[in-house]
Design an enzyme around this catalytic site. Structure first.
Site, PDB file in Angstrom:
ATOM      1  N   ASN A   1      -8.271   1.709   0.230  1.00  0.00           N
ATOM      2  CA  ASN A   1      -7.897   2.472  -0.765  1.00  0.00           C
ATOM      3  C   ASN A   1      -7.879   2.382  -2.071  1.00  0.00           C
ATOM      4  O   ASN A   1      -8.550   3.388  -2.552  1.00  0.00           O
ATOM      5  CB  ASN A   1      -6.447   2.453  -0.719  1.00  0.00           C
ATOM      6  CG  ASN A   1      -5.867   3.356   0.574  1.00  0.00           C
ATOM      7  OD1 ASN A   1      -5.402   4.615   0.686  1.00  0.00           O
ATOM      8  ND2 ASN A   1      -5.742   2.154   2.023  1.00  0.00           N
TER       9      ASN A   1
ATOM     10  N   ARG B   1      -5.658  20.873   1.394  1.00  0.00           N
ATOM     11  CA  ARG B   1      -6.025  20.261  -0.155  1.00  0.00           C
ATOM     12  C   ARG B   1      -7.923  20.848  -0.355  1.00  0.00           C
ATOM     13  O   ARG B   1      -7.854  20.641  -1.416  1.00  0.00           O
ATOM     14  CB  ARG B   1      -5.709  19.175   0.230  1.00  0.00           C
ATOM     15  CG  ARG B   1      -4.527  18.631  -0.168  1.00  0.00           C
ATOM     16  CD  ARG B   1      -4.311  16.919  -0.285  1.00  0.00           C
ATOM     17  NE  ARG B   1      -2.792  16.710  -0.407  1.00  0.00           N
ATOM     18  CZ  ARG B   1      -1.759  16.288   0.521  1.00  0.00           C
ATOM     19  NH1 ARG B   1      -2.257  16.833   1.416  1.00  0.00           N
ATOM     20  NH2 ARG B   1      -0.157  16.728   0.595  1.00  0.00           N
TER      21      ARG B   1
ATOM     22  N   CYS C   1      -3.340  -0.707  10.115  1.00  0.00           N
ATOM     23  CA  CYS C   1      -2.795  -2.039  10.681  1.00  0.00           C
ATOM     24  C   CYS C   1      -1.278  -2.106  11.306  1.00  0.00           C
ATOM     25  O   CYS C   1      -0.724  -2.552  11.669  1.00  0.00           O
ATOM     26  CB  CYS C   1      -2.483  -2.443   8.911  1.00  0.00           C
ATOM     27  SG  CYS C   1      -3.700  -1.855   7.842  1.00  0.00           S
TER      28      CYS C   1
END
Lengths: 436, 436
Positions: free
Chosen positions: A293, A70, A43
């Site tokens: 998401n 992570r 976006c």
């Protein structure tokens, strides 16, 4: 050890991978991404092209290395070329294979390309890599003229970006209006704003041929050294379909409310997967980062052994187009017709602040209600400020299946710098109530 | 002919009078107003004092003559001095009498004045007439120093207005923090903004005496040529109480959900009347223009023979204080304690736009949930933009008794100029979910 393989490293894929790993650190999570980037903001591309954002790095929320720190095994430059759902393995770059216990297909969307001569010359702006190619092209040819093919959100944002760069820009749209997700009355406000900014609009016009130096349309010919696709996107399902995953709404992958596909051990989320539309009462295909998401988070929780549900969407979207914030949620009038609702609409013009407060500007609110039972069905807002977050009130009302009458009573905030004493949404609700 | 008498010509009174007349044009509607103005924006007064708004006329939404043109018999300069509820008449200016079939008491609020020597020298800013008196005073003495007694919304807005006029301004507040409607953590952000703007804050300090040229506080003495009351206001009920109307929550008039008082043919609405608080689950006294307008509309519909209900409030309020939009809704932590909820709160710091988008600034969101059942109980937002309309999402969620978990899933709008991909409200909801 349980291996989770995620195909696709942007919104849905990366969110799912992170969520699964966080909830169950014992999982072996492998994320395959065909490009060089993960977790970037598609976006944000128009703002990089316009120059508002300085570099593509700024658009990356979490790089492959950050994901690796992570504990996620990120493999960039890795295109999943086949999936064997019975043997539970994924083929990578046509030669390597990786086995999975749980699979997420998050292959995203692909820009619509009409089948016309030379269309391969038109730039997509779907991925950060697409955007880099476009930026190199712009740097190399410094175009004086651009054509944007299609008047969806991304098309309009790109047109504005080109204008900001001083490029004469023609936007060609087949329909009578830009932004098919809005009703005509609201789209016209956007068109006026685009024209005021200098965008040449060619409505009810089709692109016929794309050449290196010009575009031929149904209405004539425009010199153009750059052409961008702004026709929106659809689900990218080639890989999953070949593997036998079922297609549902809008040819996106069939999913249930846990983002499971029906194929054993296989989930899907993001632009490639259908979701439930709470207002329409049916599953739909929507290509939006927010939805990706949220659906990715749910898929990730479930792949980690949880029991999360994705409760669906209400069709909220927003964009900044020239002077306006342009927002919509729920069903438009044409969607009401398509889905069999007896939609009644009103549009009101109001001000963004108390009339006497400095800087007050125009805002138009359109609300749609159901003649059958008085329920709110949708809203569209175009205004110089306050449209984006105001649509969220309508979205929250839709989420809760509120009646138009109840919206009038909502305890919304008021102070002169932010609103009239009756919020424009409530002014519209009062008018709609009279029509119902 | 049926006569409706409305006592009070501002938000609740004028809205009720207009609504009743519009729904039943055969009604004889008389509106008594002790001052010269009707339907003005008391909330706009600080902006007139600051110079942002040029004249008091701009703050008048509908003048007495405009009401008259709509068929309402407006009598300005008419103080209702007594009500005879059994004989159904109102005494005006201690000598005239008018009979009514239906009565609305909309006597509004009155600023709190602590009983200290010289307090009559302090200016209220409750009515447009109050504001005119203040403006004349400012024009006459051109003060160099001002004291604002009390750190409620209006106090802070007035302090900012004085600073804008170049007046050195001291704000004296008895509590440890300004804005008692916020929790301490959020109030501190506001205090920082006030100090940055040049307001001298004196917390945990009481005003003891007001003189023409100075104010004596528990902490010392400040020269001051103007003193303004910023302690908030309470219901003005003297007239109705004398007439036998019952007092309820916060000493406002008892009302039911039709805004009827329990005394035959008598309704009450606005700052003087209690309303139902949907989150607290009890009736409360709230002095806010939005509530007055909505309750007035319901009273007007019912006085015209309708059967409207006022479904209540959730405690939404917003203000612009220096660089911040300051917004709150639902219950604060201290209200949770007071009303017996086991409130759990989290506060998160986020950005108003995508991090990479130009002009992004700080926004803090505090959400409070119920440990007992996971329900959302309240929210507070302080940010450089987008706080005002974002609190409305929380307010709409509270209205619908949403769970914190559901707020995470809400389909809120996203585009880089307006939000991060997870809206700050949803980031807070996710954090709160972990705590619950």
């Amino acid at each position: 050890m349980t291996t989770v393989v995620v195909v696709g490293g942007d919104a849905a894929g990366a969110t799912a991978a992170s969520t699964a790993k966080r909830l169950d650190p014992s999982l072996d999570v492998v994320m395959l991404e065909r490009g060089p980037d993960t977790s970037y903001s598609a976006c944000g591309i128009p703002y990089w092209v316009s120059g508002d954002v300085r570099s593509s790095e700024k658009l990356v929320a979490r790089s492959p290395d950050e994901h690796r720190r992570r504990g996620i095994d990120v493999r960039t430059g890795s295109t999943a070329t086949a999936i064997d759902t019975s043997g539970r393995s994924v083929e990578i770059n046509s030669h390597e294979h990786i086995s999975y216990d749980r699979l997420l297909v998050a292959t995203g969307g692909r820009p619509r390309r009409p089948p016309i001569p030379g269309i391969e010359r038109a730039f997509g702006v779907q991925t950060l890599d697409d955007a880099r190619r476009l930026q190199s092209h712009l740097a190399r040819v410094t175009p004086r003229m651009a054509v944007v093919a299609g008047g969806g959100y991304i098309g309009l944002e790109m047109a504005e970006a080109f204008i900001k760069r001083g490029i004469e820009t023609h936007l060609v749209e087949r329909s009578p209006h830009v932004m098919g997700t809005l009703d005509a009355e609201m789209a016209e406000l956007v068109e006026e704003a685009l024209r005021n900014e200098g965008v040449e609009l060619h409505l009810e016009t089709e692109v016929r041929e794309v050449h290196d130096d010009r575009v031929i349309t149904s209405a004539g010919e425009h010199p153009a050294e750059v052409v961008v696709l702004g026709l929106g996107s659809g689900p990218e399902t080639t890989l999953g379909e070949a593997a036998g995953l079922a297609l549902g709404a809008g040819d996106a992958f069939v999913t249930d409310d846990r983002m499971a596909t029906g194929t054993e051990a296989a989930w899907a989320a993001g632009d490639c997967a259908e979701v439930f539309h709470r207002v329409a009462g049916r599953r739909v295909s929507i290509q939006l980062g927010t939805v990706a998401n949220k659906a990715g988070r749910v898929a990730g929780m479930n792949m980690a052994g949880g029991h999360a549900r994705f409760p669906g969407v209400v069709g909220t979207a927003v964009s900044k187009i020239c002077r306006y914030e342009v927002a919509r949620t729920g069903l438009s009038t044409s969607e009401c017709d398509r889905y069999g609702f007896d939609g009644v609409a009103v549009t009101i013009a109001a001000t963004t602040r108390a009339g006497y407060y400095p800087g007050s500007g125009p805002i138009s609110v359109r609300l749609i209600g159901d003649r059958a039972d008085g329920r709110l069905l949708g809203g569209q807002i175009v205004g110089v400020e306050g449209a984006a977050k105001r649509i969220d009130v309508v979205a929250t009302a839709l989420w809760n299946r509120m009646m138009v009458e109840e919206v009038v009573d909502l305890d919304l905030s008021y102070a002169p710098p932010f609103s009239s004493v009756w919020d424009p949404v409530q002014i519209a609700a009062r008018e709609l109530l009279k029509e119902l």
